[in-house]
Scaffold this active site. Sequence first.
Site, short mmCIF file in Angstrom:
data_model
loop_
_atom_site.label_atom_id
_atom_site.label_comp_id
_atom_site.label_asym_id
_atom_site.label_seq_id
_atom_site.Cartn_x
_atom_site.Cartn_y
_atom_site.Cartn_z
N GLY A 1 41.69 -50.73 31.02
CA GLY A 1 41.04 -49.70 32.31
C GLY A 1 42.43 -48.73 32.31
O GLY A 1 42.48 -47.93 33.20
N GLU B 1 41.74 -59.55 25.57
CA GLU B 1 41.87 -58.35 26.13
C GLU B 1 43.50 -58.46 26.66
O GLU B 1 43.80 -58.90 27.86
CB GLU B 1 41.06 -58.35 27.35
CG GLU B 1 39.56 -58.52 26.96
CD GLU B 1 38.50 -58.09 28.11
OE1 GLU B 1 38.03 -56.91 27.92
OE2 GLU B 1 38.73 -58.57 29.27
N GLU C 1 40.82 -59.95 35.49
CA GLU C 1 40.52 -59.41 36.92
C GLU C 1 40.24 -60.74 37.97
O GLU C 1 40.37 -60.88 38.99
CB GLU C 1 39.59 -58.58 37.11
CG GLU C 1 40.04 -56.94 36.30
CD GLU C 1 38.96 -56.15 36.24
OE1 GLU C 1 37.82 -56.25 36.26
OE2 GLU C 1 39.54 -55.33 35.39
N HIS D 1 37.99 -63.70 32.77
CA HIS D 1 38.40 -62.28 32.67
C HIS D 1 39.69 -62.07 33.49
O HIS D 1 39.87 -62.89 34.68
CB HIS D 1 37.15 -61.26 33.25
CG HIS D 1 37.65 -59.94 33.08
ND1 HIS D 1 38.40 -59.05 33.75
CD2 HIS D 1 37.13 -59.13 32.16
CE1 HIS D 1 38.43 -57.92 33.42
NE2 HIS D 1 37.62 -57.88 32.16
N SER E 1 40.28 -50.65 26.82
CA SER E 1 40.28 -49.28 26.49
C SER E 1 39.55 -48.97 25.15
O SER E 1 39.91 -47.88 24.55
CB SER E 1 41.40 -48.74 26.85
OG SER E 1 41.91 -48.63 28.11
N GLY F 1 34.93 -52.11 29.17
CA GLY F 1 34.57 -51.77 30.38
C GLY F 1 33.97 -50.41 30.81
O GLY F 1 32.82 -50.01 30.57
N GLY F 2 35.10 -49.42 30.92
CA GLY F 2 34.87 -48.15 31.36
C GLY F 2 33.68 -47.57 30.41
O GLY F 2 32.89 -46.77 30.95
N ASN G 1 30.91 -54.59 30.04
CA ASN G 1 31.39 -55.28 31.29
C ASN G 1 31.45 -54.12 32.52
O ASN G 1 32.31 -53.23 32.52
CB ASN G 1 32.69 -55.87 31.29
CG ASN G 1 33.14 -56.49 32.67
OD1 ASN G 1 32.43 -56.72 33.52
ND2 ASN G 1 34.39 -56.79 32.71
N TRP G 2 30.36 -54.16 33.16
CA TRP G 2 30.12 -53.08 34.31
C TRP G 2 31.07 -53.22 35.29
O TRP G 2 31.17 -52.34 36.22
CB TRP G 2 28.72 -52.91 34.69
CG TRP G 2 27.75 -52.55 33.67
CD1 TRP G 2 28.05 -52.29 32.58
CD2 TRP G 2 26.25 -52.45 33.80
NE1 TRP G 2 26.85 -51.91 31.77
CE2 TRP G 2 25.67 -51.90 32.62
CE3 TRP G 2 25.40 -52.18 35.04
CZ2 TRP G 2 24.47 -51.51 32.46
CZ3 TRP G 2 24.17 -52.05 34.83
CH2 TRP G 2 23.57 -51.64 33.48
N LYS G 3 31.68 -54.60 35.50
CA LYS G 3 32.57 -54.78 36.76
C LYS G 3 31.69 -54.55 37.97
O LYS G 3 30.57 -54.73 38.05
CB LYS G 3 33.65 -54.18 36.86
CG LYS G 3 34.44 -54.19 35.13
CD LYS G 3 35.87 -53.60 35.19
CE LYS G 3 36.47 -53.53 33.90
NZ LYS G 3 37.92 -53.49 33.82
#
Length: 263
Positions: free
Chosen positions: A184, A178, A108, A106, A222, A243-244, A13-15
Site C-alpha cells: 500500500g 509481501e 495487517e 497477512h 504495490s 491489494g489496491g 485482496n480487497w481488504k
Amino acid sequence: MSTPTITPWVVGNWKMNPMHADALQLIEEFKRLLQQDNILPEQCHIGMAPIAIALTSIQAQLKDAVRTIYTVAQDVSRVAGTGAYTGEVSAELLKDSQIDFVLVGHSERRELFGDGVETLQSKLYNALNAGLNVIYCVGESLEQREQGLAEQVVLQQICDIASVVKPEQWQNIVVAYEPIWAIGTGKTASPADAQTMHAKIREGLKQITPVGAQMAILYGGSVKPENAAELAACPDINGALVGGASLNAQSFYQIAKAFAQNK
Ligand code: PEP
C-alpha cells in the site's frame, strides 16, 4: 534440474473495501473483460478476496463468469467448528458456504490485530483440516530489511507453520511474500530483490516438503499493471497478491493478463 511449470495465481485482496454496489460493479466489469479476451484457467488462476459479509454474494455473482474465479476469505477464526464465539467465522463455516480459499498471516492481521505465531498456527491448522486451501503470507518490515534480517524473518515465518501442516497438506498451501514496506505504499521490491527472496523461500520449502518445488509463491506489495510483467518474468514469482490495484477491474485484469502471458 529444471523448475517445474507452476500455473500462476493472481488474487485480489480487497481488504476493508469497497461498498457493496461498487463491488458488484467491479465484478461485472471484470467478467466483461474476460468475456472479451479470456484468460484461461491453465494460464492463470484468479481469486478475489472480498470482505466477509460479501463472500457469498460475490461468489454467486462470479458463477456465470466465462471461467472459474475463486472466492477467497481474508481471514478465519482460530477457533474451529461452531459455538459461542461472537463475531468469529470458523473454517468449517467457510467450507459450508463453499468458500475454498483463505488468507492467513497477512501483515495487517499480524501487525494490527495481534495475530502471533500460535494464533496463525491455529488458523492454518483449522483451515487445512476443514479442507480449505490457504494463501499463507510472509514478509519483513523495513526495519528488519535494513538490519539485514529479511531472509531470516521470512524463513522463520515459513518454519512457524511446519509443525501444524501434515505432509499431504503442503499441496493446499500457496505462499505470498509481501514485504511490509511495499504494501500500500507504492514502493515495490525490485524484481531482482523479489526473485532473490522467492528463491530463498523456494529452497526453504524444498527442505520441508517434497512438493516445495511445485508450490506457487506469490509476490505482494504495490503490484500494478506497470510492474506486473517484469515481476511475472522472474522464475520463482508465480503470481501476485494484489491489494489496491484489485479494486479497479481493468488494472486487476491487466495484472492477471501479464502473469498469464509470461508463464
Ligand atoms: C496486500 O494487501 O496484500 C497488498 C499487497 O496490497 P497493495 O497491493 O495495495 O500493496
